[in-house]
Motif scaffolding. Structure first.
Motif, PDB file in Angstrom:
ATOM      1  N   ARG A  30       5.828  -7.683 -11.264  1.00 54.14           N
ATOM      2  CA  ARG A  30       6.300  -6.511 -10.535  1.00 54.14           C
ATOM      3  C   ARG A  30       5.862  -5.261 -11.290  1.00 54.14           C
ATOM      4  O   ARG A  30       6.051  -5.154 -12.495  1.00 54.14           O
ATOM      5  CB  ARG A  30       7.822  -6.532 -10.411  1.00 54.14           C
ATOM      6  N   LYS A  31       5.273  -4.335 -10.567  1.00 52.80           N
ATOM      7  CA  LYS A  31       4.748  -3.107 -11.163  1.00 52.80           C
ATOM      8  C   LYS A  31       5.827  -2.029 -11.193  1.00 52.80           C
ATOM      9  O   LYS A  31       6.546  -1.829 -10.213  1.00 52.80           O
ATOM     10  CB  LYS A  31       3.563  -2.615 -10.323  1.00 52.80           C
ATOM     11  N   VAL A  32       5.917  -1.345 -12.324  1.00 53.12           N
ATOM     12  CA  VAL A  32       6.783  -0.177 -12.427  1.00 53.12           C
ATOM     13  C   VAL A  32       5.948   1.028 -12.002  1.00 53.12           C
ATOM     14  O   VAL A  32       4.905   1.309 -12.585  1.00 53.12           O
ATOM     15  CB  VAL A  32       7.318   0.004 -13.866  1.00 53.12           C
ATOM     16  N   THR A  33       6.405   1.726 -10.985  1.00 48.23           N
ATOM     17  CA  THR A  33       5.686   2.889 -10.477  1.00 48.23           C
ATOM     18  C   THR A  33       6.082   4.116 -11.301  1.00 48.23           C
ATOM     19  O   THR A  33       7.261   4.369 -11.522  1.00 48.23           O
ATOM     20  CB  THR A  33       6.025   3.111  -8.988  1.00 48.23           C
ATOM     21  N   THR A  34       5.072   4.845 -11.754  1.00 44.22           N
ATOM     22  CA  THR A  34       5.316   6.028 -12.567  1.00 44.22           C
ATOM     23  C   THR A  34       5.284   7.286 -11.696  1.00 44.22           C
ATOM     24  O   THR A  34       5.036   7.222 -10.496  1.00 44.22           O
ATOM     25  CB  THR A  34       4.287   6.114 -13.716  1.00 44.22           C
ATOM     26  N   PHE A  35       5.539   8.428 -12.309  1.00 44.34           N
ATOM     27  CA  PHE A  35       5.686   9.705 -11.610  1.00 44.34           C
ATOM     28  C   PHE A  35       4.521  10.631 -11.935  1.00 44.34           C
ATOM     29  O   PHE A  35       4.011  10.609 -13.047  1.00 44.34           O
ATOM     30  CB  PHE A  35       6.983  10.384 -12.067  1.00 44.34           C
ATOM     31  N   THR A  36       4.132  11.468 -10.965  1.00 41.32           N
ATOM     32  CA  THR A  36       3.088  12.459 -11.214  1.00 41.32           C
ATOM     33  C   THR A  36       3.271  13.686 -10.324  1.00 41.32           C
ATOM     34  O   THR A  36       3.867  13.599  -9.248  1.00 41.32           O
ATOM     35  CB  THR A  36       1.674  11.882 -10.992  1.00 41.32           C
ATOM     36  N   THR A  37       2.705  14.788 -10.816  1.00 39.38           N
ATOM     37  CA  THR A  37       2.693  16.018 -10.027  1.00 39.38           C
ATOM     38  C   THR A  37       1.344  16.235  -9.346  1.00 39.38           C
ATOM     39  O   THR A  37       1.184  17.211  -8.626  1.00 39.38           O
ATOM     40  CB  THR A  37       2.993  17.246 -10.919  1.00 39.38           C
ATOM     41  N   ARG A  38       0.396  15.339  -9.572  1.00 41.30           N
ATOM     42  CA  ARG A  38      -0.912  15.539  -8.942  1.00 41.30           C
ATOM     43  C   ARG A  38      -0.843  15.222  -7.462  1.00 41.30           C
ATOM     44  O   ARG A  38       0.082  14.548  -6.997  1.00 41.30           O
ATOM     45  CB  ARG A  38      -1.994  14.731  -9.645  1.00 41.30           C
ATOM     46  N   SER A  39      -1.842  15.696  -6.734  1.00 38.59           N
ATOM     47  CA  SER A  39      -1.895  15.457  -5.291  1.00 38.59           C
ATOM     48  C   SER A  39      -2.229  13.999  -5.022  1.00 38.59           C
ATOM     49  O   SER A  39      -2.958  13.361  -5.779  1.00 38.59           O
ATOM     50  CB  SER A  39      -2.976  16.335  -4.653  1.00 38.59           C
ATOM     51  N   ILE A  40      -1.717  13.516  -3.917  1.00 41.56           N
ATOM     52  CA  ILE A  40      -2.010  12.149  -3.510  1.00 41.56           C
ATOM     53  C   ILE A  40      -3.468  12.058  -3.074  1.00 41.56           C
ATOM     54  O   ILE A  40      -3.994  12.973  -2.446  1.00 41.56           O
ATOM     55  CB  ILE A  40      -1.034  11.711  -2.389  1.00 41.56           C
ATOM     56  N   ARG A  41      -4.137  10.977  -3.464  1.00 36.86           N
ATOM     57  CA  ARG A  41      -5.541  10.764  -3.107  1.00 36.86           C
ATOM     58  C   ARG A  41      -5.623   9.823  -1.906  1.00 36.86           C
ATOM     59  O   ARG A  41      -4.698   9.062  -1.628  1.00 36.86           O
ATOM     60  CB  ARG A  41      -6.308  10.150  -4.284  1.00 36.86           C
ATOM     61  N   LYS A  42      -6.755   9.861  -1.261  1.00 38.08           N
ATOM     62  CA  LYS A  42      -6.993   8.998  -0.102  1.00 38.08           C
ATOM     63  C   LYS A  42      -6.745   7.542  -0.491  1.00 38.08           C
ATOM     64  O   LYS A  42      -7.234   7.071  -1.511  1.00 38.08           O
ATOM     65  CB  LYS A  42      -8.429   9.178   0.385  1.00 38.08           C
TER      66      LYS A  42
END
Length: 192
Positions: free
Chosen positions: A25-37
């Protein structure tokens, strides 16, 4: 017990791809960058404003934060604590700052897997994926490789010629850790 398998390495080294082959199971991290395609919020990252990100960090909900390319990245602490308390095994992709912080907070529950790959191969992979800012991202290859050497518990040479070996190693490691998870959470009935 190992509950957290952290993958780190230079951009384009294959760390995220190899982490998927571990089947944890992957732990999803956080970011302020824009979402990519092709990316999905809550799956690839939790995408958010800088204000919200800093609020989470200030409230102690993020284990660490890193600025990279003008964007903030961070790791939520609660999914890691939950994995440990439940005896589960999770994977996460991090940078050197995240690896150091994980080692400080969860030293007995952590395995850091460093992924190494030649710089030109990393660049080629980023080009193939159509990733932005390849020149800037490739400039940190040497520093990120030194970080892999500094903090990793094991290092995988993920060059093109070793790709299939790299995949076999992480698949076997993932299987072994899942068996550990099952033994810890569902011990055999001793009365039977």
């Amino acid at each position: 017990m190992i509950n957290i398998v952290a993958f780190m390495g230079p951009s384009g080294s294959g760390k995220t791809t190899l982490a998927k082959y571990m089947n944890l199971r992957k732990v999803t991290t956080f970011t302020t960058r824009s979402i990519r395609k092709g990316e999905r919020d809550g799956v690839d990252y939790f995408f958010m404003s800088e204000k919200e990100f800093l609020r989470l960090y200030d409230e102690g909900e993020l284990l660490e934060r890193t600025e990279y390319g003008g964007n903030l990245y961070g790791t939520g602490i609660e999914p890691l604590r939950a994995a440990i308390s439940r005896g589960n095994v999770v994977s996460i992709v991090i940078d050197i700052n995240g690896a150091r912080r994980l080692r400080e907070v969860f030293p007995d529950n952590l395995l850091i897997v460093g992924i190494s790959s030649p710089m030109q191969e990393c660049i080629d992979r980023m080009v193939e994926r159509g990733e932005p800012e390849i020149e800037r991202r490739s400039q940190s290859h040497g520093e990120e490789t030194r970080g892999v050497m500094e903090v990793s518990d094991m290092i995988i040479n993920n060059s093109k010629e070793n790709w299939w070996k790299s995949r076999l190693v992480v698949e076997a490691l993932g299987k072994s850790l899942m068996e550990q998870d099952l033994r810890e959470n569902h011990p055999a009935d001793d009365a039977g």
